[in-house]
Design a protein around this motif. Structure first.
Motif, PDB file in Angstrom:
ATOM      1  N   VAL A   1     -28.341 -32.922  31.025  1.00 43.88           N
ATOM      2  CA  VAL A   1     -28.786 -31.610  30.542  1.00 43.88           C
ATOM      3  C   VAL A   1     -28.148 -31.310  29.187  1.00 43.88           C
ATOM      4  O   VAL A   1     -28.831 -30.902  28.244  1.00 43.88           O
ATOM      5  N   GLY A   2     -26.845 -31.535  29.072  1.00 43.55           N
ATOM      6  CA  GLY A   2     -26.168 -31.326  27.793  1.00 43.55           C
ATOM      7  C   GLY A   2     -26.683 -32.257  26.712  1.00 43.55           C
ATOM      8  O   GLY A   2     -26.868 -31.864  25.560  1.00 43.55           O
ATOM      9  N   ARG A   3     -26.943 -33.502  27.076  1.00 43.89           N
ATOM     10  CA  ARG A   3     -27.485 -34.474  26.113  1.00 43.89           C
ATOM     11  C   ARG A   3     -28.867 -34.028  25.643  1.00 43.89           C
ATOM     12  O   ARG A   3     -29.196 -34.118  24.450  1.00 43.89           O
ATOM     13  N   ALA A   4     -29.680 -33.507  26.547  1.00 46.82           N
ATOM     14  CA  ALA A   4     -31.018 -33.029  26.184  1.00 46.82           C
ATOM     15  C   ALA A   4     -30.933 -31.848  25.218  1.00 46.82           C
ATOM     16  O   ALA A   4     -31.703 -31.766  24.256  1.00 46.82           O
ATOM     17  N   ARG A   5     -29.992 -30.933  25.460  1.00 47.14           N
ATOM     18  CA  ARG A   5     -29.818 -29.795  24.532  1.00 47.14           C
ATOM     19  C   ARG A   5     -29.410 -30.281  23.154  1.00 47.14           C
ATOM     20  O   ARG A   5     -29.940 -29.812  22.138  1.00 47.14           O
ATOM     21  N   ARG A   6     -28.447 -31.221  23.096  1.00 39.89           N
ATOM     22  CA  ARG A   6     -28.008 -31.750  21.795  1.00 39.89           C
ATOM     23  C   ARG A   6     -29.162 -32.450  21.074  1.00 39.89           C
ATOM     24  O   ARG A   6     -29.335 -32.295  19.861  1.00 39.89           O
ATOM     25  N   TRP A   7     -29.942 -33.221  21.808  1.00 40.06           N
ATOM     26  CA  TRP A   7     -31.080 -33.933  21.233  1.00 40.06           C
ATOM     27  C   TRP A   7     -32.089 -32.935  20.655  1.00 40.06           C
ATOM     28  O   TRP A   7     -32.568 -33.101  19.538  1.00 40.06           O
ATOM     29  N   ALA A   8     -32.409 -31.888  21.417  1.00 47.50           N
ATOM     30  CA  ALA A   8     -33.375 -30.893  20.947  1.00 47.50           C
ATOM     31  C   ALA A   8     -32.854 -30.178  19.694  1.00 47.50           C
ATOM     32  O   ALA A   8     -33.602 -29.965  18.738  1.00 47.50           O
ATOM     33  N   ARG A   9     -31.563 -29.822  19.693  1.00 45.70           N
ATOM     34  CA  ARG A   9     -30.982 -29.168  18.499  1.00 45.70           C
ATOM     35  C   ARG A   9     -31.108 -30.063  17.274  1.00 45.70           C
ATOM     36  O   ARG A   9     -31.409 -29.589  16.177  1.00 45.70           O
ATOM     37  N   SER A  10     -30.862 -31.363  17.454  1.00 49.71           N
ATOM     38  CA  SER A  10     -30.926 -32.279  16.315  1.00 49.71           C
ATOM     39  C   SER A  10     -32.345 -32.399  15.776  1.00 49.71           C
ATOM     40  O   SER A  10     -32.542 -32.689  14.603  1.00 49.71           O
ATOM     41  N   ARG A  11     -33.342 -32.156  16.596  1.00 45.57           N
ATOM     42  CA  ARG A  11     -34.743 -32.239  16.163  1.00 45.57           C
ATOM     43  C   ARG A  11     -35.181 -30.994  15.401  1.00 45.57           C
ATOM     44  O   ARG A  11     -36.172 -31.025  14.677  1.00 45.57           O
ATOM     45  N   LEU A  12     -34.480 -29.899  15.566  1.00 44.77           N
ATOM     46  CA  LEU A  12     -34.867 -28.651  14.898  1.00 44.77           C
ATOM     47  C   LEU A  12     -34.706 -28.725  13.379  1.00 44.77           C
ATOM     48  O   LEU A  12     -35.463 -28.092  12.650  1.00 44.77           O
ATOM     49  N   ALA A  13     -33.739 -29.490  12.911  1.00 44.65           N
ATOM     50  CA  ALA A  13     -33.423 -29.522  11.482  1.00 44.65           C
ATOM     51  C   ALA A  13     -34.644 -29.832  10.622  1.00 44.65           C
ATOM     52  O   ALA A  13     -34.894 -29.153   9.638  1.00 44.65           O
ATOM     53  N   GLY A  14     -35.431 -30.829  10.972  1.00 46.93           N
ATOM     54  CA  GLY A  14     -36.580 -31.211  10.163  1.00 46.93           C
ATOM     55  C   GLY A  14     -37.802 -30.350  10.373  1.00 46.93           C
ATOM     56  O   GLY A  14     -38.808 -30.524   9.702  1.00 46.93           O
ATOM     57  N   SER A  15     -37.739 -29.406  11.279  1.00 44.05           N
ATOM     58  CA  SER A  15     -38.910 -28.592  11.600  1.00 44.05           C
ATOM     59  C   SER A  15     -38.966 -27.293  10.809  1.00 44.05           C
ATOM     60  O   SER A  15     -39.956 -26.585  10.861  1.00 44.05           O
ATOM     61  N   GLY A  16     -37.885 -26.959  10.128  1.00 41.23           N
ATOM     62  CA  GLY A  16     -37.834 -25.688   9.416  1.00 41.23           C
ATOM     63  C   GLY A  16     -37.389 -24.537  10.299  1.00 41.23           C
ATOM     64  O   GLY A  16     -37.374 -23.390   9.869  1.00 41.23           O
ATOM     65  N   ILE A  17     -37.034 -24.818  11.534  1.00 47.14           N
ATOM     66  CA  ILE A  17     -36.534 -23.788  12.449  1.00 47.14           C
ATOM     67  C   ILE A  17     -35.014 -23.837  12.378  1.00 47.14           C
ATOM     68  O   ILE A  17     -34.405 -24.840  12.731  1.00 47.14           O
ATOM     69  N   GLY A  18     -34.406 -22.764  11.895  1.00 44.54           N
ATOM     70  CA  GLY A  18     -32.954 -22.710  11.763  1.00 44.54           C
ATOM     71  C   GLY A  18     -32.271 -22.667  13.116  1.00 44.54           C
ATOM     72  O   GLY A  18     -32.769 -22.039  14.056  1.00 44.54           O
ATOM     73  N   ALA A  19     -31.132 -23.323  13.227  1.00 47.37           N
ATOM     74  CA  ALA A  19     -30.397 -23.389  14.494  1.00 47.37           C
ATOM     75  C   ALA A  19     -29.978 -22.012  14.993  1.00 47.37           C
ATOM     76  O   ALA A  19     -29.785 -21.828  16.188  1.00 47.37           O
ATOM     77  N   ASP A  20     -29.850 -21.036  14.083  1.00 52.66           N
ATOM     78  CA  ASP A  20     -29.430 -19.700  14.503  1.00 52.66           C
ATOM     79  C   ASP A  20     -30.600 -18.728  14.701  1.00 52.66           C
ATOM     80  O   ASP A  20     -30.395 -17.565  15.011  1.00 52.66           O
ATOM     81  N   GLU A  21     -31.834 -19.216  14.560  1.00 50.92           N
ATOM     82  CA  GLU A  21     -33.001 -18.357  14.789  1.00 50.92           C
ATOM     83  C   GLU A  21     -33.178 -18.100  16.287  1.00 50.92           C
ATOM     84  O   GLU A  21     -32.891 -18.983  17.103  1.00 50.92           O
ATOM     85  N   PRO A  22     -33.685 -16.938  16.659  1.00 49.44           N
ATOM     86  CA  PRO A  22     -33.947 -16.667  18.075  1.00 49.44           C
ATOM     87  C   PRO A  22     -34.866 -17.713  18.714  1.00 49.44           C
ATOM     88  O   PRO A  22     -34.682 -18.076  19.869  1.00 49.44           O
ATOM     89  N   LEU A  23     -35.848 -18.213  17.963  1.00 49.00           N
ATOM     90  CA  LEU A  23     -36.745 -19.237  18.494  1.00 49.00           C
ATOM     91  C   LEU A  23     -35.961 -20.482  18.903  1.00 49.00           C
ATOM     92  O   LEU A  23     -36.205 -21.054  19.972  1.00 49.00           O
TER      93      LEU A  23
END
Length: 153
Positions: free
Chosen positions: A12-34
């Motif tokens: 579960v923790g690995r999945a969260r880290r993986w998803a966070r790492s994918r956000l960078a190239g999407s234009g969705i900021g890590a601190d956005e509510p989305l």
């Protein structure tokens, strides 16, 4: 994008880290509510797959490109259990059993479908600001789910 998940709670923790790492190239900021909502949904759906099936699963994430201002984020967790998600009633002291009620409260849409010999549980978040639900919005709606939860098996 997809990530293979072993039937181990540490995934579960690995999945969260993986998803966070994918956000960078999407234009969705890590601190956005989305982003925060997406990570919570990843956690809930992967936890359900790991805890309730005891089988490997696959996490799939479909993110809009950085140039897309209004798009849909789709999250899916496919597992090898053919059992459908079923409602569960839990009391106020229960430490679990509310995962899909949370998904229902936070996602713009969610559902499940048969996939091979198993199933896929999915949810979508609309990136446009007006339709996003937040954790605060869920708190307002929580009374509708009091004592009623869902279990994905």
């Amino acid at each position: 994008m997809q990530l293979e998940i072993r039937p181990d709670p540490a995934e579960v923790g690995r999945a969260r880290r993986w998803a966070r790492s994918r956000l960078a190239g999407s234009g969705i900021g890590a601190d956005e509510p989305l982003a925060e909502t997406l990570i919570l949904l990843v956690s809930e759906l992967v936890t359900n797959a790991v805890v309730h099936t005891g089988r490997p699963a696959v996490l799939r994430l479909s993110l809009p490109g950085a140039e897309e201002e209004s798009a849909t984020v789709r999250l899916e967790v496919a597992d090898r259990s053919g059992r459908a998600p079923v409602p569960r009633c839990v009391d106020g002291d229960a430490t679990g059993g509310r995962g899909l009620a949370l998904v229902d409260g936070l996602a713009d849409r969610w559902g499940w479908s048969v996939e091979g010999s198993g199933k896929s549980i999915w949810c979508e978040l609309d990136r446009c600001e007006q339709s996003q639900k937040s954790a605060a919005a869920y708190d307002i709606e929580a009374t509708a789910y009091e004592g009623f939860a869902f279990e994905a098996v």
